[in-house]
Structures are given as C-alpha cells and as structure tokens.
Design an enzyme around this catalytic site. Sequence first.
Site, PDB file in Angstrom:
ATOM      1  N   HIS A 102      56.035  44.249  77.224  1.00  0.00           N
ATOM      2  CA  HIS A 102      55.768  42.831  76.942  1.00  0.00           C
ATOM      3  C   HIS A 102      57.030  41.956  77.044  1.00  0.00           C
ATOM      4  CE1 HIS A 102      56.399  43.980  72.431  1.00  0.00           C
ATOM      5  NE2 HIS A 102      57.534  43.537  72.933  1.00  0.00           N
ATOM      6  N   HIS A 114      64.347  50.668  75.947  1.00  0.00           N
ATOM      7  CA  HIS A 114      65.298  49.580  76.154  1.00  0.00           C
ATOM      8  C   HIS A 114      66.054  49.301  74.866  1.00  0.00           C
ATOM      9  CE1 HIS A 114      61.778  47.340  74.611  1.00  0.00           C
ATOM     10  NE2 HIS A 114      62.435  46.192  74.565  1.00  0.00           N
ATOM     11  N   GLU A 139      59.423  50.137  69.982  1.00  0.00           N
ATOM     12  CA  GLU A 139      58.122  49.449  70.067  1.00  0.00           C
ATOM     13  C   GLU A 139      57.018  50.373  70.577  1.00  0.00           C
ATOM     14  OE1 GLU A 139      59.816  44.957  71.146  1.00  0.00           O
ATOM     15  OE2 GLU A 139      59.276  46.342  72.747  1.00  0.00           O
ATOM     16  N   HIS A 182      57.983  38.982  66.986  1.00  0.00           N
ATOM     17  CA  HIS A 182      59.439  38.872  67.175  1.00  0.00           C
ATOM     18  C   HIS A 182      60.000  37.647  66.465  1.00  0.00           C
ATOM     19  CE1 HIS A 182      57.923  41.242  70.540  1.00  0.00           C
ATOM     20  NE2 HIS A 182      59.134  41.681  70.781  1.00  0.00           N
TER      21      HIS A 182
END
Lengths: 114, 284
Positions: free
Chosen positions: B12, B192, B239, B59
């Site tokens: 995302h 990441h 995530e 977030h």
Amino acid sequence: MSRQPVPGTVIFDGEQARKGYALNKMCYSFNDAENRAAFLLDEEGYCGRYGLNPGQREAIRNRNVLQLIEAGGNAYYLAKFAGIFGLDMQDIGAQQTGLTKDQFKAKLLAARGA
Amino acid sequence: MATVVGAITVSHVPAIGGAIAKGLQNDPYWKPFFDGFPPVREWLARVRPDVAVVVYNDHGLNFFLDKMPTFAIGAAAEYRNADEGWGIPVVPPFQGDPALSWHLIESLVAEEFDLVTCQEMVVDHAFTLPMALFWPDQKWPVRTVPVVVNTVQAPLPSAARCYKLGQALGRAIASWPTNERVVVIGTGGLSHQLDGERAGFINKDFDLRFIDSLVNDPTWATKYSTVELVELAGTQGVELLNWLVARGALPGKVRQRHVNYHIPVSNTASGLLLLEPVTTEGAV
C-alpha cells in the site's frame, strides 16, 4: 535481549513514544494544509506551540531524519514533515544511509538479486 | 450464511497514489507493478463480492499516539479519505456496512478479541490505494468494513495473535445470516524499512518464503516474534501482520489464484496475492 536488538534500527516502542510525543504530535498536525502553511511561516513559533524540546527543535531545523528518530520521531509521522519539503522516501533513505539518491536507488534495485 | 470468497493481500505504498494521479501505469518504473492487477480485477468482476473487509494499519490519519488501539474496527455508514500531508489526491468515500460491523464486533468480542469500535473513522492510503488498484474507476462496488491493526507503536500484536484474529474474523463472517459474499483484503508490506541507518532494507528470500507459506503453511510466520519480523522484513515490513489476519479468515485449504512480486516500488518490495478457499461453492 537488548531493547533495540536490530542494528541500524530504532524500534518505536513505549520509550520512544514518550520521548517523541510532542514531536510526533506536531508532525500529526501536518495532515492539515493550514498547519503546514503555518509551520512554514514561523517554524520556531510552531515548534514552541507543540512544546518541542531543544534537541527536537534542532533536529527539525537541520531536517535531519536520524536526529529526528533519536529525538523520538516515528517514521510515519516524520513522513508528514518530509512531505512539506517535497522529499520522497528515496531522499530520506539516502540522507539516513549517507548515500546519494542514485546510490540509494541502486541499493534498492540490487535487492532483486541475480 | 455469508461466504468468504477470497483473500487479497497487497502492498500500500503512498507513491502508488502519486503514480495513479499522474497516470504512470505504463511508465517503465511502474509497469511491472501495475501489470500485476488485471487478473485480480477480472477475478473480482467474476466473483462480485458484496462487501470488502479491509485489514490495514493506520499511519497517523485516524489514530494518533494519544489513543493507539492494538485492534480497531469501523462501524460507520461511510468512510472518507483525507489529506495525509503529501498531497496525493483524496478518493471518493466508501460505503460502510454497520449491520455487518456490529455482527463482527459481537462475534469477535465473544471470542475474546476486544477491539476498539469506531462509529467515525477516516481511512488512509493503506485502505484507499488497494481499493483504487482493484477498482481503478473508483466507483466502489462493495460496502466496506475497516479493521485496523497497530503496526506503528511497539508492542505490536504478535503474528500468532493476528492469525487467530483472522480465523475469528472468518468465523464471524461465516455466521452472518445473509447470502452476502465477502472478500477479505490485507494491506501493507512486503519487506521494507524507511527509517534508520538500515533504511532501504529489502529481503527477497524472506518475502518469497512468506508468500509461499500463506498458501500451504499459513502459521509459518507465527513462529517469529514481532522484533524478529522487523529483523527479517524491516520496520515497516512488519505490516505483513495484516496479511496474516486476511489469510486467517480463509478456512481450510486455499488455492493461489494469482501472485505478483516486484522490487522496488518506492523503498518497498511489493507483493500481491489472491487466494481462494478450495471449498467455495459457486466459485467461477
């Protein structure tokens, strides 16, 4: 196990969350365009209104991501600060790793392997 | 009773929103990423789910660190997107399904998953971008229920706990007394890391092993602590917990209908996986 067991990584835990609360709260305010504009008009005043400590203010002045993390900043909130200056994630990655942006992009590509 | 028709898990990254806004789908940098989606769109057009339960992490749009739920669920009639600070365009609002939300809340709390319930909620890029990738015309053909997992502030819920939440979610959907068809979407990852001297960390071997595990050995990743997952997948790669929730919602054996993996999108190894329960009646 140490509290921060992964090299080159600060896990954003309760200690960081407490340390960085004012800084992250300020960055959270940057969701609103009006607040981004207000920050740019008077950075010091804006930092003062959110109660940033001297280390956090210096890290903000320096636009220095590693210092901001050290001061308790969380990556997702710092991204909103970086957004004010049009910095993308490769700019931020390059700054933190001491690489040029092109070198950082090459590092990402290298993760594809053979 | 309602049916979970499938699970779709997908990255995302905010930059996807910029690429969509600029029409870069065929740009050489973006093409290998966007080319992953037509098979998923075709599957959605065939299966025509009525509802999407979207599992993601906020977030810093709806939740700030003043009140940080480990698990939260939306129970609103509508969910709007809003400015997150970097100027990606806001997408049209999403229709909610409060009746289903409250059914899920009743069922999950009865199973000892004590979620925070939200009758007002804005949804960030982790919710909106996957939807825009699946339905590029942004005329959302599904009602939605957002489920939010804390992947922001440690301690995070364990991988095992997230998988069990998914299992409970699957049971909750299956006990909803309607004939509705529900797709469960899990967003984020794969490996990441945005922050620290380790920024730019990507772990292809781990990602591919993780994707494979979701098909045949879905509890494989639950042996890792969340700190170990940070080490293996990066600070934001964690995530993948959202993927575990979505996978847990599929009962029994699953069939992989589609997979795409590409390095990099922004700083991220992007993944896309479509799974279907082997036993789905009426699968086409």
